[in-house]
Design a protein around this motif. Sequence first.
Motif, mmCIF file in Angstrom:
data_model
loop_
_atom_site.group_PDB
_atom_site.id
_atom_site.type_symbol
_atom_site.label_atom_id
_atom_site.label_comp_id
_atom_site.label_asym_id
_atom_site.label_seq_id
_atom_site.Cartn_x
_atom_site.Cartn_y
_atom_site.Cartn_z
ATOM 1 N N ARG A 175 0.844 -1.191 0.000
ATOM 2 C CA ARG A 175 0.000 0.000 0.000
ATOM 3 C C ARG A 175 0.881 1.243 0.000
ATOM 4 N NH1 ARG A 175 -1.525 2.810 4.704
ATOM 5 N NH2 ARG A 175 -3.388 4.100 4.476
ATOM 6 N N GLN A 176 1.888 1.233 0.839
ATOM 7 C CA GLN A 176 2.808 2.347 0.951
ATOM 8 C C GLN A 176 3.478 2.616 -0.401
ATOM 9 O OE1 GLN A 176 2.885 3.980 3.553
ATOM 10 N NE2 GLN A 176 4.741 5.261 3.557
ATOM 11 N N ALA A 177 3.903 1.553 -1.039
ATOM 12 C CA ALA A 177 4.579 1.692 -2.326
ATOM 13 C C ALA A 177 3.652 2.331 -3.355
ATOM 14 C CB ALA A 177 5.049 0.321 -2.802
ATOM 15 N N ARG A 178 2.432 1.895 -3.352
ATOM 16 C CA ARG A 178 1.471 2.450 -4.312
ATOM 17 C C ARG A 178 1.243 3.935 -4.052
ATOM 18 N NH1 ARG A 178 -3.999 2.961 -4.059
ATOM 19 N NH2 ARG A 178 -4.093 1.756 -2.136
ATOM 20 N N HIS A 179 1.058 4.278 -2.771
ATOM 21 C CA HIS A 179 0.853 5.692 -2.426
ATOM 22 C C HIS A 179 2.048 6.525 -2.846
ATOM 23 C CE1 HIS A 179 -2.609 5.410 0.665
ATOM 24 N NE2 HIS A 179 -2.765 4.557 -0.325
ATOM 25 N N LEU A 180 3.255 6.031 -2.596
ATOM 26 C CA LEU A 180 4.453 6.804 -2.930
ATOM 27 C C LEU A 180 4.563 7.030 -4.435
ATOM 28 C CD1 LEU A 180 7.165 5.425 -0.510
ATOM 29 C CD2 LEU A 180 6.154 7.707 -0.566
ATOM 30 N N SER A 181 4.283 5.993 -5.206
ATOM 31 C CA SER A 181 4.462 6.150 -6.647
ATOM 32 C C SER A 181 3.458 7.141 -7.208
ATOM 33 C CB SER A 181 4.372 4.807 -7.353
ATOM 34 O OG SER A 181 3.033 4.398 -7.387
ATOM 35 N N PHE A 182 2.247 7.100 -6.681
ATOM 36 C CA PHE A 182 1.254 8.112 -7.108
ATOM 37 C C PHE A 182 1.721 9.509 -6.743
ATOM 38 C CE2 PHE A 182 -2.125 4.868 -7.589
ATOM 39 C CZ PHE A 182 -2.633 5.330 -8.788
ATOM 40 N N LYS A 183 2.181 9.644 -5.522
ATOM 41 C CA LYS A 183 2.565 10.974 -5.051
ATOM 42 C C LYS A 183 3.729 11.513 -5.873
ATOM 43 C CE LYS A 183 0.907 11.089 -0.351
ATOM 44 N NZ LYS A 183 1.238 10.528 0.962
ATOM 45 N N LYS A 184 4.635 10.633 -6.251
ATOM 46 C CA LYS A 184 5.787 11.074 -7.021
ATOM 47 C C LYS A 184 5.334 11.648 -8.357
ATOM 48 C CE LYS A 184 10.441 9.573 -8.049
ATOM 49 N NZ LYS A 184 11.397 8.464 -7.997
ATOM 50 N N LYS A 185 4.388 10.946 -8.979
ATOM 51 C CA LYS A 185 3.882 11.398 -10.274
ATOM 52 C C LYS A 185 3.271 12.801 -10.129
ATOM 53 C CE LYS A 185 -0.002 10.196 -12.862
ATOM 54 N NZ LYS A 185 -1.093 9.222 -12.763
ATOM 55 N N PHE A 186 2.452 12.947 -9.092
ATOM 56 C CA PHE A 186 1.804 14.248 -8.899
ATOM 57 C C PHE A 186 2.826 15.324 -8.558
ATOM 58 C CE2 PHE A 186 -2.032 11.593 -7.707
ATOM 59 C CZ PHE A 186 -2.623 11.778 -8.948
ATOM 60 N N ASN A 187 3.796 14.969 -7.745
ATOM 61 C CA ASN A 187 4.793 15.955 -7.355
ATOM 62 C C ASN A 187 5.609 16.432 -8.546
ATOM 63 O OD1 ASN A 187 4.033 16.014 -4.746
ATOM 64 N ND2 ASN A 187 5.658 14.664 -3.984
ATOM 65 N N LYS A 188 5.864 15.532 -9.492
ATOM 66 C CA LYS A 188 6.601 15.928 -10.704
ATOM 67 C C LYS A 188 5.823 16.993 -11.470
ATOM 68 C CE LYS A 188 9.751 12.271 -12.018
ATOM 69 N NZ LYS A 188 9.805 10.946 -12.652
ATOM 70 N N GLN A 189 4.508 16.740 -11.600
ATOM 71 C CA GLN A 189 3.674 17.716 -12.308
ATOM 72 C C GLN A 189 3.689 19.048 -11.557
ATOM 73 O OE1 GLN A 189 -0.146 15.882 -12.466
ATOM 74 N NE2 GLN A 189 0.511 14.268 -13.886
ATOM 75 N N LYS A 190 3.592 18.955 -10.234
ATOM 76 C CA LYS A 190 3.566 20.181 -9.450
ATOM 77 C C LYS A 190 4.882 20.939 -9.586
ATOM 78 C CE LYS A 190 1.720 19.988 -5.149
ATOM 79 N NZ LYS A 190 1.396 19.284 -3.857
ATOM 80 N N LEU A 191 5.957 20.168 -9.595
ATOM 81 C CA LEU A 191 7.274 20.789 -9.696
ATOM 82 C C LEU A 191 7.386 21.617 -10.982
ATOM 83 C CD1 LEU A 191 10.002 20.743 -8.127
ATOM 84 C CD2 LEU A 191 10.768 19.073 -9.817
ATOM 85 N N ALA A 192 6.950 21.033 -12.080
ATOM 86 C CA ALA A 192 7.028 21.737 -13.361
ATOM 87 C C ALA A 192 6.235 23.040 -13.301
ATOM 88 C CB ALA A 192 6.498 20.843 -14.461
ATOM 89 N N LEU A 193 5.051 22.968 -12.709
ATOM 90 C CA LEU A 193 4.198 24.153 -12.632
ATOM 91 C C LEU A 193 4.817 25.217 -11.724
ATOM 92 C CD1 LEU A 193 0.797 22.288 -12.401
ATOM 93 C CD2 LEU A 193 1.609 23.669 -14.331
ATOM 94 N N ARG A 194 5.325 24.735 -10.584
ATOM 95 C CA ARG A 194 5.942 25.676 -9.641
ATOM 96 C C ARG A 194 7.157 26.352 -10.259
ATOM 97 N NH1 ARG A 194 2.886 27.637 -5.614
ATOM 98 N NH2 ARG A 194 1.998 25.998 -4.327
#
Lengths: 496, 562
Positions: A175-194
């Motif tokens: 479960r932890q692994a799944r949550h982390l991989s999702f969060k990483k994807k979202f964080n990448k998108q956020k990083l680009a926008l920021r």
Amino acid sequence: MPTVVNDRLSEPADRFNTSRKRFIARNNKHVKKAVEKAIQDGKISDIGSGDVSVTVPKDDLRQPRIRHGKGGKNQNVLPGNKQFNGGERIPRPEGGGGAGGPGNGEASDGPDSEDDFIFNLTEEEFQDILFADLQLPNLVKQGGEDEGNYKYKREGFSTEGPLNKMDLARSFEKRQARHLSFKKKFNKQKLALREEQYNILNEYNPDYDPEAKSPLDLMNRLSLRLAFFETNVDEMIEKYSDQLSEEHKQRLSDIDEELASIDDSVKTIRPWTKSDLSYKRYEAKPVPTTKAAMICLMDVSGSMDQHKKNNAKLFYKLLHDFLKRNYDTVELTFVRHTTEADEVDEETFFYDQKSGGTIVSSGIELVKNIAEDRYAGSDWNVYCAQASDGDTFGRDDVAKCIDLIRDMMPGMQGYFYTEVEGEMYHSPNSLMGSFDVLKQEFPEKFFMGHIKERPDIFPVFRKFFEKRETYASHYQPGPGSISAFTEHYYQTPEMP
Amino acid sequence: MTKDIQKGHEAAKAKIEDLLSHYEDGMDLLKKPSSKAGEWRYPARIKEEFKDKPGLPTTWMGVVAQVQEYIAVEKYDLDCYDNSIELINDVQMLDNYASVGMPASYDHWSFGMQNAIERQKLEKGQMGLAFEIVINSDPALVYCMDSNTPLMQILVTAHAGFGHNSFFKGNHMFKEHTEAEHIIEDLTIMRDYIRDCEQKYGIDRVERLLDACHALETHSVTRAIPKDKPETTEENTSDSKGSAIKNIANRTFKSVEGSHALKVEHEDNLLEFLSQNAPHLEEWQRNIMDMIAHKAQYFFPQRQTQVMNEGWASFWHYTILHDMQDMGLLSDSQMLEFYDSHSGVIKQPEYDETITVRGPDGQPKEVPIYNGINPYALGIAMFDDIKRICMEPTEEDREWFPDIAGNGDWLGTIKDVMEDYRDESFIHKYLSPKVMRDFRLFAIVDDELEDTIGVAGIHNDKGFKTVRQLLAAQYRLSENSPNIEVSEYHHRTDRRLVLKHQQFQNRPLEEKDMQDILKYMYQVWGHPIVLESYNEEGKVADIMTCPPDIDLHEPEPPSLLI
């Protein structure tokens, strides 16, 4: 309140089977004595008739209780007065009886008489003791995945299974692994926008020098970079909000909206999905079995008188019970011979009357054929048990017997030769003497025994199958064997 | 009051007639088997039109229980647990014997031995089996033998299912000492726990502990339950016992002046004391000891209410069967069978009575048959007599029982008696001169200091009080079971445990057994055990120790501890 009526008649009354076994185990020494005696009395044929009785001395049955002894002052109220008057004195009855209240006879838990306790062993219990320490020698061949012989073994994980087999640690990890991989994807998108926001705002920053060293160069981790952008963007928006162009203002607020929508999608990560759950999986794996084949060869020729035949049959009966009782996978083959040999079924072997001349080699030859045809090269452990009065037709046949046995010995795990002696006459040149060579050649596989009278049977049997330390054994004694207990556990309490 | 019983009778009769009208055999259903099938397996055939009606018993035994329930509840207002009738055969009955009827039992060699002994006795014809066994549980388990005749089944369901059952529910001893709704579950948990321990710690270790526990079982009962026993609620039932024990443990220790020992006060529950205080036990050992003590507590009331319990149950089977006859439910031949069986059960042989049997040699032999006071006989005679005193008192009764004589309410009176008394107090208060006369009771005193036995009293005006008092004393616990308490714990020196035995009428302990008991206690406690017996004058009469050769003058404690 309705009354329930339950018919329990078909339910087994075996609640105290284990307790009874322990009682027997506790009195092992008495039980063994009784079994030994039964053997010496030649009572082996009576297996199952239930007349092996064990005597347990009353002292070994005693369960101490805190109670009054004799003496002191005792009263008793009794019914049925005929002749007594109050205040009268009467002589004390013999044996000091008379004075026992309803509780004074405090029922002891042992047998209430003064006698030792005598009980009969069941057939099963008798055989437990009889066969407790016996086993087939050289039972080393293994293999053959027998159908129906399975053991459940751990076999990795699956996403489905019963609740009690769930592997919690593993499920949480997934479960932890799944949550982390999702969060990483979202964080990448956020990083680009920021970063875009950051760059826009820096256009208004007079101190900004794209060529200068930035703390960003030291930041490898996504979360750090994101945090850096976020703080700087927040600061700069506050600082330069008045100066921003309409176009930039619009773009910045568009980006904010996008960021918010990403944050929303982070919230949609499901706390648990079915694929997170991890169950230990068990699979039925065939277990290699140890299989034993016993070929019983009996001489039924004319020289085998009734006395000899009876003893031989008793020996086979014992062998039969022993194998059936102690081993799951065992195959018995029955061969009898006069001048010629034939394979028969169990019934015929034990009960049919047949007679004739004697050529022992005919029987051994058939045994050899059976062993080779059916079991050669297989994973069966093959044994032969031969019983004969040792008479055969001529020296030539003796030599032939020895040659045949010698030939098949490599494919056999054990050969048991039993010579039964007659009441009247025993040939001095019997097979037993000649077979001595075989014993020399195969000391670990070839066994000989000599039965004259009935009480000899069990000792011979026991010698054949006694446990030999040096040989590997893959069989456990059958369930319910009381050899699991040892005698010293059951002594009365000793002071430490 | 009698009017109410009459009303109840009509109501019960109406309900029974209504019930039986649903069956093909109607009012003859219970009679039929004895003439027709002769079997309790006789089918209870429900009429076609009522096949789908819920709540109708579908078996003959079920109908019997339902009929009797109408009588017991509607007419006499007996308060019973629900019944669960279990039909079993002789071998299953033997199993029940070895576990005192309990449906779940842990394994122990002594049960195996018990079972073997009884099985053998049965096979040799030396023992007959009980027709029923009933368990004080909720619902009450009534085990009935499959070999019983239909009439016997009717008799035993009345006796056990409504007699014993209502006694279990009403009597104060059972209320205080047992928890009927938990006992089966408790025993199952106990069995599983002990099996678990056998796996973990080895059969022999568990067995040795159980041997010790069984030896102490008779003295593992807390006799006086504190009056303010907390009401058990759903939450605290499981640990209310534990906390009560803790309270005891906390208050029992007091320093003894001028000694290095701790004084233990009024601790007669040996097993519980050891489990709480033995210094070296492992947790599982303490748990098993507590469980055995808990079980002993459950059986405690049985030992003290035998006369009342059997008397009460016999009184009710007699009463209920007569009502059934009155309502035309039983045939004459069934009643004959009933009287035969009933009179056998309540027969009281005289102290010197014998019967003639032929021995194996064919010669007639006189065999004594007296085996103490028959609790069935005394019990039913007393309850019957109380009924008589309430309804038709004599001058003598008015003198002896002024509070109940002629009060007209026999039912209320016997119910009160059933609830509030146990054998000792029951006999002490309600054994009437008439019953003493009927039984021709006489009391003897056998003092080892005298050469002859004295007759203390007989069934005459001069002797009534003495006989009654002595018979009551016979059911007193201390009379039967030696009074032993934990007295001191020498925690600063050799950790010896001192037990005090207060002799009753200078009766000594069974020495060989006691030596073994001390051995067991020593194994559990891990340090010396000293048993001091005091005679009636308060002087030490005997001292036993384990190990046998310890120095009775205990050593001085290390100086730092003084």
